[in-house]
Design a protein around this motif. Sequence first.
Motif, PDB file in Angstrom:
ATOM      1  N   PRO A 192       2.973   4.270  -2.403  1.00  0.00           N
ATOM      2  CA  PRO A 192       2.438   5.081  -3.502  1.00  0.00           C
ATOM      3  C   PRO A 192       2.151   4.266  -4.766  1.00  0.00           C
ATOM      4  O   PRO A 192       1.135   4.488  -5.436  1.00  0.00           O
ATOM      5  N   ALA A 193       3.016   3.299  -5.084  1.00  0.00           N
ATOM      6  CA  ALA A 193       2.820   2.529  -6.325  1.00  0.00           C
ATOM      7  C   ALA A 193       1.572   1.652  -6.224  1.00  0.00           C
ATOM      8  O   ALA A 193       0.712   1.679  -7.115  1.00  0.00           O
TER       9      ALA A 193
ATOM     10  N   LYS B 259       6.997   1.803   5.422  1.00  0.00           N
ATOM     11  CA  LYS B 259       7.911   0.954   4.655  1.00  0.00           C
ATOM     12  C   LYS B 259       8.601  -0.099   5.497  1.00  0.00           C
ATOM     13  O   LYS B 259       8.853  -1.197   5.078  1.00  0.00           O
TER      14      LYS B 259
ATOM     15  N   ALA C 176      17.636   8.693  -7.243  1.00  0.00           N
ATOM     16  CA  ALA C 176      16.859   7.781  -6.391  1.00  0.00           C
ATOM     17  C   ALA C 176      15.432   8.265  -6.132  1.00  0.00           C
ATOM     18  O   ALA C 176      14.763   7.762  -5.229  1.00  0.00           O
TER      19      ALA C 176
ATOM     20  N   VAL D  77      17.180   1.810  -1.483  1.00  0.00           N
ATOM     21  CA  VAL D  77      16.534   2.238  -2.733  1.00  0.00           C
ATOM     22  C   VAL D  77      17.302   1.647  -3.920  1.00  0.00           C
ATOM     23  O   VAL D  77      18.524   1.798  -4.005  1.00  0.00           O
TER      24      VAL D  77
ATOM     25  N   VAL E 227      -1.934  -7.668   6.714  1.00  0.00           N
ATOM     26  CA  VAL E 227      -1.814  -8.949   5.992  1.00  0.00           C
ATOM     27  C   VAL E 227      -0.482  -8.973   5.233  1.00  0.00           C
ATOM     28  O   VAL E 227      -0.190  -8.066   4.457  1.00  0.00           O
TER      29      VAL E 227
ATOM     30  N   GLY F 290       0.989   2.101   4.598  1.00  0.00           N
ATOM     31  CA  GLY F 290       2.063   2.581   3.724  1.00  0.00           C
ATOM     32  C   GLY F 290       3.422   2.685   4.389  1.00  0.00           C
ATOM     33  O   GLY F 290       4.385   3.145   3.767  1.00  0.00           O
TER      34      GLY F 290
ATOM     35  N   GLY G 251      11.840   8.052  -6.428  1.00  0.00           N
ATOM     36  CA  GLY G 251      11.005   6.924  -6.853  1.00  0.00           C
ATOM     37  C   GLY G 251       9.516   7.201  -6.818  1.00  0.00           C
ATOM     38  O   GLY G 251       8.720   6.406  -7.323  1.00  0.00           O
TER      39      GLY G 251
ATOM     40  N   GLY H  67       0.819  -1.226   0.000  1.00  0.00           N
ATOM     41  CA  GLY H  67       0.000   0.000   0.000  1.00  0.00           C
ATOM     42  C   GLY H  67       0.841   1.259   0.000  1.00  0.00           C
ATOM     43  O   GLY H  67       0.438   2.284   0.532  1.00  0.00           O
TER      44      GLY H  67
ATOM     45  N   ARG I  56       4.943  11.763   4.620  1.00  0.00           N
ATOM     46  CA  ARG I  56       4.686  10.404   4.130  1.00  0.00           C
ATOM     47  C   ARG I  56       3.859   9.583   5.113  1.00  0.00           C
ATOM     48  O   ARG I  56       3.351   8.522   4.752  1.00  0.00           O
TER      49      ARG I  56
ATOM     50  N   ARG J 219      17.507   9.045   6.895  1.00  0.00           N
ATOM     51  CA  ARG J 219      17.307  10.487   7.134  1.00  0.00           C
ATOM     52  C   ARG J 219      16.635  10.753   8.486  1.00  0.00           C
ATOM     53  O   ARG J 219      16.011   9.880   9.080  1.00  0.00           O
TER      54      ARG J 219
HETATM   55  C1  LIG Z   1      15.673   7.389   2.823  1.00  0.00           C
HETATM   56  C2  LIG Z   1      14.953   7.480   1.498  1.00  0.00           C
HETATM   57  C3  LIG Z   1      14.789   8.706   0.886  1.00  0.00           C
HETATM   58  C4  LIG Z   1      14.064   8.811  -0.306  1.00  0.00           C
HETATM   59  N1  LIG Z   1      13.815  10.044  -0.817  1.00  0.00           N
HETATM   60  C5  LIG Z   1      12.984  10.174  -1.873  1.00  0.00           C
HETATM   61  C6  LIG Z   1      12.555  11.456  -2.302  1.00  0.00           C
HETATM   62  O1  LIG Z   1      12.846  12.482  -1.703  1.00  0.00           O
HETATM   63  N2  LIG Z   1      11.768  11.531  -3.402  1.00  0.00           N
HETATM   64  C7  LIG Z   1      11.361  10.412  -4.075  1.00  0.00           C
HETATM   65  O2  LIG Z   1      10.659  10.543  -5.093  1.00  0.00           O
HETATM   66  N3  LIG Z   1      11.736   9.187  -3.666  1.00  0.00           N
HETATM   67  C8  LIG Z   1      12.506   9.035  -2.571  1.00  0.00           C
HETATM   68  N4  LIG Z   1      12.825   7.786  -2.112  1.00  0.00           N
HETATM   69  C9  LIG Z   1      12.280   6.614  -2.818  1.00  0.00           C
HETATM   70  C10 LIG Z   1      10.779   6.473  -2.536  1.00  0.00           C
HETATM   71  O3  LIG Z   1      10.549   6.565  -1.168  1.00  0.00           O
HETATM   72  C11 LIG Z   1      10.266   5.156  -3.090  1.00  0.00           C
HETATM   73  O4  LIG Z   1      10.634   5.087  -4.446  1.00  0.00           O
HETATM   74  C12 LIG Z   1       8.754   4.991  -2.985  1.00  0.00           C
HETATM   75  O5  LIG Z   1       8.315   4.954  -1.662  1.00  0.00           O
HETATM   76  C13 LIG Z   1       8.352   3.690  -3.669  1.00  0.00           C
HETATM   77  O6  LIG Z   1       7.001   3.411  -3.485  1.00  0.00           O
HETATM   78  P1  LIG Z   1       6.479   1.909  -3.552  1.00  0.00           P
HETATM   79  O7  LIG Z   1       5.009   1.994  -3.380  1.00  0.00           O
HETATM   80  O8  LIG Z   1       7.018   1.236  -4.732  1.00  0.00           O
HETATM   81  O9  LIG Z   1       7.137   1.154  -2.313  1.00  0.00           O
HETATM   82  P2  LIG Z   1       7.066   1.453  -0.749  1.00  0.00           P
HETATM   83  O10 LIG Z   1       6.856   2.894  -0.486  1.00  0.00           O
HETATM   84  O11 LIG Z   1       8.248   0.778  -0.173  1.00  0.00           O
HETATM   85  O12 LIG Z   1       5.740   0.702  -0.270  1.00  0.00           O
HETATM   86  C14 LIG Z   1       5.668  -0.703  -0.175  1.00  0.00           C
HETATM   87  C15 LIG Z   1       4.515  -1.072   0.750  1.00  0.00           C
HETATM   88  O13 LIG Z   1       4.347  -2.491   0.709  1.00  0.00           O
HETATM   89  C16 LIG Z   1       4.274  -3.015   2.035  1.00  0.00           C
HETATM   90  N5  LIG Z   1       4.793  -4.379   1.964  1.00  0.00           N
HETATM   91  C17 LIG Z   1       6.077  -4.769   1.718  1.00  0.00           C
HETATM   92  N6  LIG Z   1       6.153  -6.105   1.665  1.00  0.00           N
HETATM   93  C18 LIG Z   1       4.896  -6.572   1.877  1.00  0.00           C
HETATM   94  C19 LIG Z   1       4.329  -7.880   1.955  1.00  0.00           C
HETATM   95  N7  LIG Z   1       5.087  -8.969   1.771  1.00  0.00           N
HETATM   96  N8  LIG Z   1       3.001  -8.006   2.200  1.00  0.00           N
HETATM   97  C20 LIG Z   1       2.212  -6.908   2.398  1.00  0.00           C
HETATM   98  N9  LIG Z   1       2.707  -5.637   2.332  1.00  0.00           N
HETATM   99  C21 LIG Z   1       4.017  -5.478   2.080  1.00  0.00           C
HETATM  100  C22 LIG Z   1       5.168  -2.068   2.834  1.00  0.00           C
HETATM  101  O14 LIG Z   1       4.896  -2.168   4.214  1.00  0.00           O
HETATM  102  C23 LIG Z   1       4.753  -0.722   2.215  1.00  0.00           C
HETATM  103  O15 LIG Z   1       3.549  -0.284   2.799  1.00  0.00           O
HETATM  104  C24 LIG Z   1      13.550   7.646  -0.929  1.00  0.00           C
HETATM  105  C25 LIG Z   1      13.740   6.399  -0.329  1.00  0.00           C
HETATM  106  C26 LIG Z   1      14.418   6.307   0.881  1.00  0.00           C
HETATM  107  C27 LIG Z   1      14.568   4.958   1.535  1.00  0.00           C
END
Ligand SMILES: Cc1cc2nc3c(=O)[nH]c(=O)nc-3n(C[C@H](O)[C@H](O)[C@H](O)COP(=O)(O)OP(=O)(O)OC[C@H]3O[C@@H](n4cnc5c(N)ncnc54)[C@H](O)[C@@H]3O)c2cc1C
Length: 491
Positions: free
Chosen positions: A14-15, A47, A329, A300, A130, A45, A331, A12, A108, A197
């Motif tokens: 952003p993607a 991480k 980075a 990342v 879950v 959401g 994302g 859950g 966030r 951070r």
């Molecule tokens: C320190 C840091 C700084 C960053 N700074 C920036 C920035 O300034 N700007 C920017 O654009 N990007 C930044 N990024 C990258 C950005 O945060 C990510 O690219 C973005 O959050 C990706 O979104 P996502 O939905 O793919 O994954 P995530 O945000 O990681 O969400 C994944 C979700 O899935 C859940 N999940 C994981 N495994 C399971 C499972 N097996 N079963 C059920 N749920 C699960 C997690 O709990 C989470 O809720 C940064 C990253 C980090 C670590």
Amino acid sequence: MRLECDVAVVGGGPAGAHTAMAVAKFSKGNARVLLIDRNTREEFGKKTKSGWACGDAVSKRSLDHVMNSLGIRYEWPEVEHHVDGVLVISPDHETKVLFDGEGYLLNRKLWPQRTLKHLERFGVEVMFGVDARSLIAEDGFVKGVRCTSRDGSPIEVMAKVVVDASGSASVLRTNLPIAAKMEREIDKEHDMEGTGRYILEFERAVEDRTWFDPRYCIIHLDQFLAPGGYCWTFPKGENKVNIGLGVQKAALDRRNAAHGLRDNLASLIDQYVRANRVISNPRPPEGEADRGNVYSVWQVPVRRQNDCLVGNGFVVVGDAAWMPRPIDAGGIGPALYASVILGRTLAEAIEANDVSEAGLWSYNVNYVHEYGYQMASFEVLRRYLQTLPNDDISFGMKHFLSQDDIESIKRREHPRFPLLTNFLRVLMDGELRKRVRERPKLARGLSYVADKSRRLISLYLEYPERPEGFERWRARLLRELREANEKLGIA
Ligand SMILES: Cc1cc2nc3c(=O)[nH]c(=O)nc-3n(C[C@H](O)[C@H](O)[C@H](O)COP(=O)(O)OP(=O)(O)OC[C@H]3O[C@@H](n4cnc5c(N)ncnc54)[C@H](O)[C@@H]3O)c2cc1C
């Protein structure tokens, strides 16, 4: 418990959240969409145990895109602060380059709470607490996902398509149980950044806009403090900051060995906060909005996106698909763009009753054309920059970066280094000729990277329209990347 749906989205963040909304929207509510997240509703959401690790910055363009495409709104308090751009500062602090247009600093922790309201409005069913453990496969197709609830009871979610949006530590993609073109693993040593951070309030000891500026996100390039990565000081208000850095493990090991040091990510972040001459009396912000999210570390991916994003009944998006831009980075932007494209593809595939690799292929093609076509070229640029000492970076920013390059970077395009790639220009401009003679290796490296970028972008514009052409295309891509690594002496 066994549930059935059209699309099961795992994660859950952003993607995942925006993909789920986009499927619901583009299928006009005809598809049953389940969103599975391991967190409770209050921590939706999140991480990692340490929090919603992020620099929190997103471009206005990306947020506007998802809001306009899905007909949703984000505003204060989840949009916490507005900035006019991003300033990149050279290691010697002598050159500042302004790039990227307007943007926002998100909260966030609060952002997913607003997202939840939108998800509910779209009729997406959210399963909290879950954990998705493994994929269920049959006849060469992914058919569902095995999960566990917080009390340990098993849940099977059967779906026509499973979306892996579980972030950079995905266990689903890694253990994909069907034959597929999708890559399962990344080179963790070179293509994953360890990042972390703080979110802090502070008093300003002095005014120095190269260290803190409430109107600009600041990126400090410094191979000593952030080997293979960079440091950031992003304003979240007049006296509030998201401050941290990212490092490449291989570069950190090299730097520690060269200087006889034993630094790690945490010690480097603390050194960077201490080095900031504006920040005095740093402390955790008061109030619920940041509680439990003051210090957070996570990883990342900084590679090009997975060369193939689809398999039979299975797709990847966001960090699980290695979508963050290799150069900075970032994302969130790519995840939002990809979510809209993927939502449309899934709605069409379900309507057409074809969730095979071929039926989902348009997601690959459209993502590459809209966003992904530059990422391999940024991967090469990032790998090259990681080899340069501070001294070369400062020199290159001062003497080899032209206004054209800055405009390209502003448009989020690869810089072309016209000063160096135009032989006549070098010949005619005495000052430039002198600079090239001072650093011939750097000039040659940048010029090679610019040329390689053009080749890689044209190759991506030929991304195969159908799965049949993929292996040939990928062999060409790998050849180009191998050649770049050899030429630039990159491990
Ligand atoms: C320190 C840091 C700084 C960053 N700074 C920036 C920035 O300034 N700007 C920017 O654009 N990007 C930044 N990024 C990258 C950005 O945060 C990510 O690219 C973005 O959050 C990706 O979104 P996502 O939905 O793919 O994954 P995530 O945000 O990681 O969400 C994944 C979700 O899935 C859940 N999940 C994981 N495994 C399971 C499972 N097996 N079963 C059920 N749920 C699960 C997690 O709990 C989470 O809720 C940064 C990253 C980090 C670590």
